[in-house]
Design a protein around this motif. Structure first.
Motif, short mmCIF file in Angstrom:
data_model
loop_
_atom_site.label_atom_id
_atom_site.label_comp_id
_atom_site.label_asym_id
_atom_site.label_seq_id
_atom_site.Cartn_x
_atom_site.Cartn_y
_atom_site.Cartn_z
N GLY A 1 0.79 -1.23 0.09
CA GLY A 1 -0.04 0.16 -0.06
C GLY A 1 0.77 1.38 0.19
N THR A 2 2.17 1.16 -0.42
CA THR A 2 2.89 2.43 -0.46
C THR A 2 3.51 2.61 -1.75
OG1 THR A 2 5.06 0.95 -0.15
CG2 THR A 2 4.00 1.61 1.88
N THR A 3 3.65 4.03 -1.70
CA THR A 3 4.37 4.53 -3.01
C THR A 3 5.37 3.60 -3.68
OG1 THR A 3 5.42 6.38 -2.10
CG2 THR A 3 3.31 6.75 -2.82
N ALA A 4 6.13 3.15 -2.99
CA ALA A 4 7.43 2.45 -3.43
C ALA A 4 6.84 1.13 -4.05
CB ALA A 4 8.29 2.02 -2.05
N GLU A 5 5.83 0.45 -3.44
CA GLU A 5 5.28 -0.73 -4.22
C GLU A 5 4.60 -0.32 -5.53
OE1 GLU A 5 1.67 -3.88 -3.31
OE2 GLU A 5 1.55 -1.90 -2.39
N THR A 6 3.92 0.63 -5.66
CA THR A 6 3.40 1.32 -7.01
C THR A 6 4.25 1.59 -7.90
OG1 THR A 6 1.36 1.98 -5.85
CG2 THR A 6 1.79 2.83 -8.00
N TYR A 7 5.53 2.30 -7.33
CA TYR A 7 6.43 2.84 -8.27
C TYR A 7 7.09 1.73 -8.95
CZ TYR A 7 10.95 4.96 -9.85
OH TYR A 7 11.87 5.30 -10.71
N PHE A 8 7.60 0.63 -8.11
CA PHE A 8 8.54 -0.50 -8.74
C PHE A 8 7.63 -1.20 -9.63
CE2 PHE A 8 11.35 0.98 -5.55
CZ PHE A 8 12.75 1.00 -6.29
N GLN A 9 6.45 -1.56 -9.09
CA GLN A 9 5.44 -2.43 -9.96
C GLN A 9 5.15 -1.82 -11.34
OE1 GLN A 9 2.64 -4.55 -6.71
NE2 GLN A 9 1.92 -2.77 -7.76
N GLU A 10 4.97 -0.53 -11.56
CA GLU A 10 4.75 0.17 -12.68
C GLU A 10 6.06 0.36 -13.45
OE1 GLU A 10 2.99 3.65 -11.72
OE2 GLU A 10 0.85 2.78 -11.28
N ASN A 11 7.27 0.59 -12.92
CA ASN A 11 8.56 0.91 -13.74
C ASN A 11 9.49 0.18 -13.76
OD1 ASN A 11 7.97 4.34 -14.21
ND2 ASN A 11 7.39 3.87 -12.03
N TYR A 12 9.50 -0.90 -13.17
CA TYR A 12 10.49 -2.13 -12.80
C TYR A 12 9.88 -3.39 -12.61
CZ TYR A 12 13.52 1.96 -12.73
OH TYR A 12 14.36 3.06 -13.06
N PRO A 13 8.94 -3.70 -13.48
CA PRO A 13 8.12 -4.96 -12.96
C PRO A 13 9.14 -6.17 -13.06
CG PRO A 13 7.79 -4.36 -15.34
CD PRO A 13 8.65 -3.23 -14.75
N ILE B 1 14.75 8.58 -5.69
CA ILE B 1 14.33 8.08 -6.90
C ILE B 1 12.81 8.27 -7.19
CG2 ILE B 1 13.86 5.74 -5.67
CD1 ILE B 1 14.51 4.27 -8.14
N GLY B 2 12.51 8.35 -8.28
CA GLY B 2 11.04 8.67 -8.70
C GLY B 2 10.91 10.22 -8.64
N ASN B 3 9.60 10.61 -8.62
CA ASN B 3 9.31 11.97 -8.51
C ASN B 3 9.27 12.45 -6.87
OD1 ASN B 3 8.41 12.04 -11.28
ND2 ASN B 3 6.45 11.16 -10.52
N ILE B 4 9.47 13.82 -6.61
CA ILE B 4 9.33 14.36 -5.44
C ILE B 4 7.88 14.73 -5.30
CG2 ILE B 4 9.90 16.43 -4.14
CD1 ILE B 4 12.17 15.14 -4.97
N ASP B 5 7.40 13.89 -4.47
CA ASP B 5 5.81 14.11 -4.06
C ASP B 5 5.65 14.70 -2.73
OD1 ASP B 5 4.99 12.31 -6.23
OD2 ASP B 5 5.92 10.58 -5.07
#
Length: 287
Positions: free
Chosen positions: A163-175, A224-228
């Protein structure tokens, strides 16, 4: 006479069933018509505001050795209670996990979420975010800080919290990177300590703090990723509470409250390792 008695009884039973069914429908409609959240006035009348925070994400939300909630988000929550209800102790802290933050708002278990809640488009469809009070990116911590590039994670097991942005980020960008997922942060960091994964990713502010307390680990990837942005959230449609929160954040920004909160709760942990100006959003708008 007996036939008349049986007939009368049957009529009473049928009438009772119809009456009860009618009452049931009425109560159901009444329940459905409720908003599902407590209004600002209801919160004031109760004398307590329920705020969801982490209990295991030091230094932002955690429970200390005395069983007391501490951290940056907790500091903020107490000020909300003080300004809304006149007493900083008028807050009821509710421990949440990354994956159930939205559910706790939707079900009315909390009035506000302050658990390092990163603003995303997907979450904004389910909850209403107030103005931000912090900026954050993702970071990666590993043994001796040996993971310095994402490509090193290919074919490896990366630990994340569900449920974290880390989970989402890696699933979408580094499957191609295998994700090892845990419900709680304590479980995730324990897995890293036990060597069940080569690295762990979550907010860079947290991995830096954790690495500073755990010898032999380092943050090889600091951003890594966007500044949120991170912001409080309320249940969808609770406009009155949302408006109050936005005005509160603006007021606190004018008095540099979040800088003070940083000095009180985060500076003792980070020292010079983190630039306060890169983390604090003081005006309620992204700098």
């Amino acid at each position: 006479m007996k036939r008349f008695y049986r007939l009368t009884l049957s009529i009473l039973v049928v009438t009772s069933i119809v009456f009860l069914q009618g009452c049931g429908t009425s109560e159901q409609e009444k329940t459905t018509s409720k908003t599902g959240y407590r209004t600002l006035e209801e919160i004031k009348e109760s004398g307590t505001i329920k705020i969801g925070v982490f209990s295991d994400k030091k230094p932002f939300g955690y429970v200390d050795d005395k069983g007391e909630y501490q951290g940056y988000d907790v500091y903020f929550a107490k000020r909300i209670a003080k300004d809304l209800l006149g007493d900083e102790s008028a807050v009821e802290f509710v421990s949440v996990e990354p994956a159930n933050r939205v559910e706790y708002l939707e079900s009315g278990k909390v009035d506000i979420i302050l658990a390092n809640f990163t603003v995303t488009e997907e979450r904004s469809e389910k909850v209403d975010f107030a103005l931000p009070y912090m900026k954050v990116a993702l970071g990666v911590v590993s043994k001796d800080g040996s993971i310095t590039d994402v490509t090193q994670l290919e074919g490896q097991s990366l630990i994340v919290a569900k449920g974290t942005t880390a989970e989402t980020y890696f699933q979408e960008n580094y499957p191609e990177i295998e994700l090892q997922k845990y419900d709680q942060y304590t479980e995730a960091f324990t897995a890293l300590l036990d060597g069940r994964g080569v690295a762990l990713s979550t907010d860079n502010t947290e991995v830096i703090a954790w690495a500073m307390e755990n010898q032999g680990f380092g943050v090889g990837i600091e951003s890594i990723g966007n500044i949120d942005t991170i912001a409080p959230a309320v249940q969808k449609g609770n406009t009155e509470l949302l408006d109050w929160l936005n005005e509160e954040i603006k007021t606190l920004g004018n008095e540099e409250f979040f800088h003070k909160a940083y000095d009180e709760t985060l500076l003792p942990v980070y020292g010079d390792a983190v630039d306060k100006e890169n983390l604090v959003v003081e005006s309620g708008e992204v700098k």
